[in-house]
Design an enzyme around this catalytic site. Structure first.
Site, PDB file in Angstrom:
ATOM      1  N   HIS A  77      11.405   6.229  15.919  1.00  0.00           N
ATOM      2  CA  HIS A  77      12.572   6.149  15.025  1.00  0.00           C
ATOM      3  C   HIS A  77      13.558   5.081  15.478  1.00  0.00           C
ATOM      4  CE1 HIS A  77      15.386   8.612  17.546  1.00  0.00           C
ATOM      5  NE2 HIS A  77      14.316   9.315  17.858  1.00  0.00           N
ATOM      6  N   ASP A  79      16.879   4.987  14.618  1.00  0.00           N
ATOM      7  CA  ASP A  79      18.287   5.399  14.781  1.00  0.00           C
ATOM      8  C   ASP A  79      18.536   6.015  16.153  1.00  0.00           C
ATOM      9  OD1 ASP A  79      16.654   7.591  13.882  1.00  0.00           O
ATOM     10  OD2 ASP A  79      18.469   8.744  13.485  1.00  0.00           O
ATOM     11  N   ASP A 107      16.006   6.614  23.506  1.00  0.00           N
ATOM     12  CA  ASP A 107      15.587   7.514  22.425  1.00  0.00           C
ATOM     13  C   ASP A 107      16.041   6.872  21.114  1.00  0.00           C
ATOM     14  OD1 ASP A 107      15.103   9.559  20.665  1.00  0.00           O
ATOM     15  OD2 ASP A 107      16.620  10.917  21.476  1.00  0.00           O
ATOM     16  N   GLU A 140      16.029   9.962  12.044  1.00  0.00           N
ATOM     17  CA  GLU A 140      15.341  11.074  12.713  1.00  0.00           C
ATOM     18  C   GLU A 140      16.380  12.019  13.292  1.00  0.00           C
ATOM     19  OE1 GLU A 140      13.410  13.412  15.870  1.00  0.00           O
ATOM     20  OE2 GLU A 140      15.085  12.048  16.086  1.00  0.00           O
ATOM     21  N   GLU A 141      17.435  11.428  13.845  1.00  0.00           N
ATOM     22  CA  GLU A 141      18.447  12.225  14.546  1.00  0.00           C
ATOM     23  C   GLU A 141      19.332  13.012  13.581  1.00  0.00           C
ATOM     24  OE1 GLU A 141      18.146  12.618  17.546  1.00  0.00           O
ATOM     25  OE2 GLU A 141      17.482  10.789  18.577  1.00  0.00           O
ATOM     26  N   ASP A 164       8.153   9.600  21.089  1.00  0.00           N
ATOM     27  CA  ASP A 164       9.544  10.074  21.039  1.00  0.00           C
ATOM     28  C   ASP A 164       9.747  11.303  21.921  1.00  0.00           C
ATOM     29  OD1 ASP A 164      12.183  10.342  20.283  1.00  0.00           O
ATOM     30  OD2 ASP A 164      11.746  11.261  18.348  1.00  0.00           O
ATOM     31  N   HIS A 353      20.454  12.114  24.551  1.00  0.00           N
ATOM     32  CA  HIS A 353      21.583  12.703  23.820  1.00  0.00           C
ATOM     33  C   HIS A 353      22.766  12.959  24.751  1.00  0.00           C
ATOM     34  CE1 HIS A 353      19.052  14.113  20.116  1.00  0.00           C
ATOM     35  NE2 HIS A 353      18.609  12.985  20.634  1.00  0.00           N
TER      36      HIS A 353
END
Ligand code: ZN
Length: 384
Positions: A77, A79, A107, A140-141, A164, A353
């Site tokens: 992904h 984003d 990520d 995705e997030e 991922d 994150h």
């Protein structure tokens, strides 16, 4: 085999391009250039319009040199999560981290960079490979909504890898299905000092319902959470509305259903106990429940060709591949839900994150070798 300098430079370049969810245009244009440079036919779909973003999913189709090989999907992904603007990557030895103000965005830029480099090496070294469908998703997030919008009819591949997750050699093949839950608790407002007996406190109903709920880790394959609570207007008003938002997840569809039902029942029972007669009229607290399937579980068999291929690649590279269950959801859930057979392979991203996110480049290189070897093996004699 991987060109370490090149993949490192690409990763750092991608990290420096801001790409929060719904704002992936700049990174998508950079990757479009990369894919076209490698000879792919590139399409950007209409997912951006559907989700209110500035670009759609990027789909790049490569024609392999071994037509009998099974077409493979490679996906990552584009984003990143917040805080993720103006990222300043800092390289200490082989470890990439940030200045502590933002996430690193490894990520999932690590997954993106691995895909680009693996394909470049296949071509440079004229290694055998089949058709490859690359999908760089948006959003995705923000609820895997980019993947949800993807039309898999555009793909030739029916199996492949999402890149991922964290540890090199970890292959996630199992993940829970998830329900997204929203509860509106309706009470009755009244002056809290003058006539509280003419009110029904929605906050009290919500509290009683939540207090009876089993939440957290329910069993080895089921979890549940109430994550958001909003309600009330002032300290002197008996509150007439509370909004609760939560989720339930399980590797078992039956348990997911059971847990969801349980959460609804707890609130409905709490509401049923709060009734009031006012001027001849009967009032009762009430619950509006909204249940939305966020994504279905992911369950890729140990015998699936993609799993066996990654095992074989790991063996050749001395990487101990382990299939894993995750408690999280990712694009792979959606690809599997749409009928593909897709597992999620680690890239070396760490502490994701958080503003402490970091990545050891040695892991990135090894993950790159894993992907390269998987693609190569897929087009060799014994796998055709
Ligand atoms: Zn991710």
């Amino acid at each position: 085999m991987i060109n370490r300098e090149r993949i490192k430079n690409l990763l750092i370049e991608l990290i420096k391009i801001d790409s929060l969810s719904r704002q992936e245009y700049d990174v998508a244009m950079r990757l479009k250039r990369e894919m076209e440079d490698l000879g792919a036919a590139v399409v950007i779909d209409d997912a951006g319009e559907k989700v209110g973003g500035n670009v759609g999913n990027l789909i790049a189709s490569f024609t392999g040199n071994t037509p009998s090989a099974r077409p493979l999907l490679l996906s990552a992904h584009m984003d990143t999560v917040v805080p993720g603007e103006g990222i300043v990557p800092i390289l200490e030895g082989e470890v990439l981290r940030t200045d502590g103000r933002t996430v690193l965005g490894g990520d999932d830029k690590s997954g993106v960079a691995i895909i680009c480099e693996a394909i470049r090496i296949l071509q440079e070294r004229k290694l055998p490979y089949g058709d490859i469908d690359v999908v760089f998703t948006i959003c995705e997030e923000s609820g895997v909504v980019g993947a949800k919008c993807l039309d898999i009819g555009r793909l030739r591949a029916r199996t492949g890898l999402v890149l991922d997750s964290d540890s090199v050699g970890f292959l996630f093949t199992r993940g829970p299905g998830a329900n997204r839950l929203e509860f509106r608790v309706h009470g009755l407002e009244a002056h809290a000092g003058v006539c509280p007996e003419r009110g029904i406190s929605a906050i009290q109903v919500a509290a009683a319902g939540i207090a009876r709920m089993k939440l957290g880790r329910i069993d080895h394959e089921t979890t549940a959470n109430i994550g958001v609570i909003e309600g009330g207007m002032a300290v002197n008003i008996v509150p007439n509305a509370v909004l609760l938002r939560g989720e339930a997840r399980s590797h078992s569809p039956e348990k997911l259903e059971q847990q969801t039902r349980h959460m609804i029942n707890c609130l409905e029972e709490a509401a049923a106990r709060q009734t009031l007669e006012l001027d001849g009229n009967k009032f009762q607290a009430r619950i509006d429940s909204k249940v939305e399937l966020d994504y279905e579980r992911m369950l890729v068999s140990e015998n699936a060709p993609i799993v066996q291929l990654v095992y074989a690649a790991g063996k050749n590279l001395n990487v101990n591949v382990k299939t894993q269950a995750t408690g999280g959801g990712c694009d792979a859930n959606i690809f599997n839900q749409k009928g593909l057979e897709v597992a999620n392979l680690g890239t070396g991203m760490r502490d994701i994150h958080t503003v402490h996110e970091w990545l050891d480049l040695k892991d990135l290189y090894l993950s790159g070798e894993m992907v390269l070897e998987t693609l190569r093996l897929n087009a060799t004699e014994s796998w055709l």
